[in-house]
Scaffold this active site. Structure first.
Site, mmCIF file in Angstrom:
data_model
loop_
_atom_site.group_PDB
_atom_site.id
_atom_site.type_symbol
_atom_site.label_atom_id
_atom_site.label_comp_id
_atom_site.label_asym_id
_atom_site.label_seq_id
_atom_site.Cartn_x
_atom_site.Cartn_y
_atom_site.Cartn_z
ATOM 1 N N LYS A 192 43.679 38.587 54.054
ATOM 2 C CA LYS A 192 44.453 37.488 53.444
ATOM 3 C C LYS A 192 44.267 37.614 51.939
ATOM 4 O O LYS A 192 43.249 37.218 51.384
ATOM 5 C CB LYS A 192 43.911 36.151 53.949
ATOM 6 C CG LYS A 192 44.914 35.022 54.001
ATOM 7 C CD LYS A 192 45.546 34.640 52.696
ATOM 8 C CE LYS A 192 44.690 33.724 51.856
ATOM 9 N NZ LYS A 192 45.245 33.502 50.506
ATOM 10 N N GLU A 267 30.895 36.878 48.083
ATOM 11 C CA GLU A 267 30.723 37.271 46.679
ATOM 12 C C GLU A 267 31.418 36.201 45.846
ATOM 13 O O GLU A 267 32.648 36.115 45.833
ATOM 14 C CB GLU A 267 31.358 38.640 46.418
ATOM 15 C CG GLU A 267 30.576 39.759 47.094
ATOM 16 C CD GLU A 267 31.173 41.137 46.853
ATOM 17 O OE1 GLU A 267 30.830 42.049 47.628
ATOM 18 O OE2 GLU A 267 31.971 41.287 45.922
ATOM 19 N N CYS A 301 33.925 38.438 37.772
ATOM 20 C CA CYS A 301 32.757 37.707 38.285
ATOM 21 C C CYS A 301 31.482 38.111 37.561
ATOM 22 O O CYS A 301 30.578 37.308 37.376
ATOM 23 C CB CYS A 301 32.614 37.948 39.773
ATOM 24 S SG CYS A 301 32.493 39.683 40.179
ATOM 25 N N GLU A 400 31.337 28.052 35.149
ATOM 26 C CA GLU A 400 32.105 29.304 35.092
ATOM 27 C C GLU A 400 33.495 28.994 34.540
ATOM 28 O O GLU A 400 34.257 28.245 35.150
ATOM 29 C CB GLU A 400 32.222 29.924 36.493
ATOM 30 C CG GLU A 400 32.912 31.269 36.467
ATOM 31 C CD GLU A 400 33.155 31.871 37.857
ATOM 32 O OE1 GLU A 400 33.628 31.154 38.751
ATOM 33 O OE2 GLU A 400 32.869 33.073 38.023
HETATM 34 P P1 NAD Z 1 39.378 31.080 45.297
HETATM 35 O O1 NAD Z 1 38.101 30.770 45.966
HETATM 36 O O2 NAD Z 1 40.229 29.954 44.829
HETATM 37 O O3 NAD Z 1 40.336 31.941 46.240
HETATM 38 C C1 NAD Z 1 39.925 33.161 46.786
HETATM 39 C C2 NAD Z 1 40.646 33.398 48.103
HETATM 40 O O4 NAD Z 1 40.232 32.403 49.025
HETATM 41 C C3 NAD Z 1 42.157 33.300 48.014
HETATM 42 O O5 NAD Z 1 42.735 34.294 48.826
HETATM 43 C C4 NAD Z 1 42.438 31.915 48.592
HETATM 44 O O6 NAD Z 1 43.716 31.788 49.161
HETATM 45 C C5 NAD Z 1 41.362 31.808 49.647
HETATM 46 N N1 NAD Z 1 41.017 30.433 50.043
HETATM 47 C C6 NAD Z 1 41.055 29.307 49.298
HETATM 48 N N2 NAD Z 1 40.660 28.246 50.034
HETATM 49 C C7 NAD Z 1 40.345 28.712 51.270
HETATM 50 C C8 NAD Z 1 39.864 28.111 52.461
HETATM 51 N N3 NAD Z 1 39.621 26.802 52.546
HETATM 52 N N4 NAD Z 1 39.641 28.905 53.526
HETATM 53 C C9 NAD Z 1 39.865 30.239 53.475
HETATM 54 N N5 NAD Z 1 40.333 30.861 52.377
HETATM 55 C C10 NAD Z 1 40.567 30.103 51.283
HETATM 56 O O7 NAD Z 1 39.023 32.074 44.106
HETATM 57 P P2 NAD Z 1 39.982 32.637 42.979
HETATM 58 O O8 NAD Z 1 40.291 31.523 42.034
HETATM 59 O O9 NAD Z 1 41.105 33.376 43.632
HETATM 60 O O10 NAD Z 1 39.051 33.739 42.285
HETATM 61 C C11 NAD Z 1 38.189 33.472 41.231
HETATM 62 C C12 NAD Z 1 36.755 33.327 41.712
HETATM 63 O O11 NAD Z 1 36.355 34.514 42.392
HETATM 64 C C13 NAD Z 1 35.764 33.157 40.595
HETATM 65 O O12 NAD Z 1 34.852 32.145 40.906
HETATM 66 C C14 NAD Z 1 35.045 34.497 40.540
HETATM 67 O O13 NAD Z 1 33.763 34.465 39.980
HETATM 68 C C15 NAD Z 1 35.045 34.896 41.958
HETATM 69 N N6 NAD Z 1 34.851 36.348 42.105
HETATM 70 C C16 NAD Z 1 33.628 36.780 42.549
HETATM 71 C C17 NAD Z 1 33.374 38.147 42.665
HETATM 72 C C18 NAD Z 1 32.026 38.649 43.115
HETATM 73 O O14 NAD Z 1 31.918 39.824 43.450
HETATM 74 N N7 NAD Z 1 30.985 37.833 43.138
HETATM 75 C C19 NAD Z 1 34.374 39.060 42.341
HETATM 76 C C20 NAD Z 1 35.605 38.581 41.890
HETATM 77 C C21 NAD Z 1 35.829 37.205 41.787
#
Ligand code: NAD
Length: 507
Positions: A192, A267, A301, A400
């Site tokens: 997804k 992550e 991240c 963040e």
């Molecule tokens: P997000 O959590 O809003 O969304 C990530 C994914 O989760 C999307 O595909 C979204 O549709 C899905 N999602 C959202 N709500 C959900 C739910 N209730 N159930 C299942 N899936 C759901 O994150 P974002 O805004 O897309 O990305 C930014 C974040 O990602 C930042 O916090 C960043 O630090 C983190 N990030 C972490 C790493 C790492 O390796 N630690 C790497 C890249 C990004």
């Protein structure tokens, strides 16, 4: 005015055209399909906010079909001889490399990330496939643990169909980083992708199937987190969820997956510190600090979003960062000169911009940036920003921001540096600059993070563990660590003789 090479712009338009015609479809059991509901949603260009792509709005029905396809494909994929699986994954890597220009252009347009970084997206993605392709051969390996009466041997078996949920910041690279080890382990996948940047995930699954991946092994369902994402985490046919995204979403997924006892790998977010001592090679520390916060639009991240600088060099070091931040080239993502592109979406840009008011309210000095940037197309541009003289407990030091925004905090001594570095809820990465080897040892050990780079920026080596402590995640990726997640370890004990079996009810 920024200039885009005309052939690059023309090609990018050509690549996008397909998605205007067919829309970004789901891929289920080898078929490109619209959502069962027939619904679509639209994505928007970060450059000029114009409509970019029409995307299938998947939901629970689509996830259920995809999970059934992954379940059906699992036994044959899991049983495929590792050599054959290795060859297939290398063929996917070859096919990714062959389409590098297309991948780079689409990633730039979909996410706003600059071409100078995205031109390497395909190579990085292909490298992930090649690395795990070669690991296929040892994925099932285990240990011999003999005891006096039994010969114990462990082996690993793939856990089953898995769900992979990815964010929007560098979607192509992150999708390959999660999907390649799952396939190498023998798992089948339902992916997804993030709703804000779904295009290269669509391209990726197409590339994999064209390269010969059996149908149903890899399925992609587009849609929003609260419906398609949630359904995937609740689906009983899905045995584990690998998730990359925000910490709050990680908590929600853990709750959603509880009733089906999902194994989870997270992550999550970060507020990573780069700690600079006066004895360090300050020129190199400066380059690394600037690179780690302003590359990839700061939407990274592992970005070094806090710089902790020893008092004696604080003024001079932060003045140099400010000077360089003001000179960064903000521009169109397809312009090869661009260093910082537009952020992913107006909502995210507003969130980042809101921290400029927070900073002013908290009494922090804005030494560079601090406003939106008037970039080509008028999209979601934010000026590279530096906050100075911040205190550790302030929101700009704790939260963040996920944009090109750096918070600089002075420290007195080693103990205070460690205290400030560890004062946040996150614990993903840390960076340390010193030429004192004993101090490097002490401080790197004391930092509550999953990864520390000493006198370096983030340089990935695929066998090493990648992941965070505290609110930054659960589990590690990389090398064998990925297989520990995607596989079950099984112990088989063979009796070596006629050991005494306890006798019950026999007298
Ligand atoms: P997000 O959590 O809003 O969304 C990530 C994914 O989760 C999307 O595909 C979204 O549709 C899905 N999602 C959202 N709500 C959900 C739910 N209730 N159930 C299942 N899936 C759901 O994150 P974002 O805004 O897309 O990305 C930014 C974040 O990602 C930042 O916090 C960043 O630090 C983190 N990030 C972490 C790493 C790492 O390796 N630690 C790497 C890249 C990004």
């Amino acid at each position: 005015m920024n200039v885009i090479a005309p052939d690059l712009a023309a090609n990018a338009r050509k690549y996008l055209e397909r998605y205007n015609e067919s829309g970004v479809l789901n891929q289920i059991d080898g078929e490109a399909v619209p959502a069962v509901s027939g619904e679509w949603f639209e994505t928007m260009s970060p450059v000029d906010l114009a409509p970019l792509a029409r995307v299938a709005k998947g939901g629970a029905d689509d996830v259920s079909r995809a999970a059934k396809a992954a379940k059906k494909a699992f036994p044959a994929w899991a049983a495929m001889p590792p050599k054959k699986r290795q060859k297939l994954l290398h063929e996917i890597a070859d096919a990714i490399e062959a389409r590098a220009p297309e991948i780079a252009a689409l990633e730039c347009l979909d996410t706003g990330q600059a071409m100078r970084f995205m031109s390497k997206a395909a190579l990085r993605g292909a490298e992930n496939f090649r690395f795990f392709a070669d690991r296929c051969l040892e994925a099932a390996d285990g240990l011999a643990l003999p005891s006096p009466d039994h010969y114990n041997v462990t082996s690993r078996v793939p856990i089953g169909p898995v769900g992979i949920i990815t964010p929007w910041n560098t979607p192509f690279m992150l999708s390959t980083w999660k999907i390649a080890p799952a396939l190498a382990a023998g798992c089948t996948v339902v992916h997804k992708p993030a709703e804000l940047s779904p295009i290269t995930a669509r391209l990726l699954v197409e590339i994999a199937e064209e390269a010969g991946l059996p149908t149903g092994v890899w399925n992609t369902v587009n849609g929003f987190g609260e419906d398609a994402g949630k359904a995937l985490t609740e689906c009983p046919d899905i045995k584990a969820i690998a998730f990359v995204g925000e910490s709050a979403t990680g908590s929600a997924i853990m709750a959603q997956g509880a009733s089906t006892l999902k194994r989870v790998h997270f992550e999550l977010g970060g507020k990573n510190a780069v700690v600079v001592f006066a004895d360090a090679d300050l020129d190199r520390a400066l380059e690394a600090t600037i690179f780690m916060i302003y590359s990839l639009n700061g939407e990274r991240c592992t970005s070094s979003s806090r710089v902790l600088v020893e008092e004696s060099i604080y003024e001079e070091f932060t003045a140099k960062i400010a000077e360089r931040a003001k000179k960064l080239k903000v521009g169109h993502p397809l312009d090869p000169e661009t260093e910082v592109g537009p952020l992913i979406h107006p909502n995210h840009a507003s969130k980042v911009l809101s921290y400029f008011d927070v900073a002013r309210q908290e009494g922090v000095t804005i030494a560079a940036g601090g406003s939106a940037f008037d970039g080509p197309g008028g999209g979601c541009y934010v000026a590279p920003t530096l906050f100075v003289d911040a205190k550790s407990e302030m929101r700009v030091s704790q939260e963040e921001i996920f944009g090109p925004v750096l918070t600089a905090i002075p420290f007195r001594d080693e103990a205070e540096a460690i205290e400030i570095a560890n004062s946040v809820e996150y614990g993903l990465a840390g960076y340390l600059w010193t030429n004192d080897i004993s101090r490097a040892f002490r401080v790197s050990n004391a930092m509550d993070v999953g990864m520390v780079w000493v006198n370096s920026e983030n340089v990935r080596h695929l066998p090493t563990p990648f992941g965070g402590m505290k609110a930054s995640g659960i589990g590690r990726d990389g090398g064998d660590y990925s297989f520990d997640f995607y596989m079950e370890t099984k112990n088989i004990a063979y009796a070596t003789g006629s050991h005494k079996i306890p006798k019950l009810g026999g007298n």
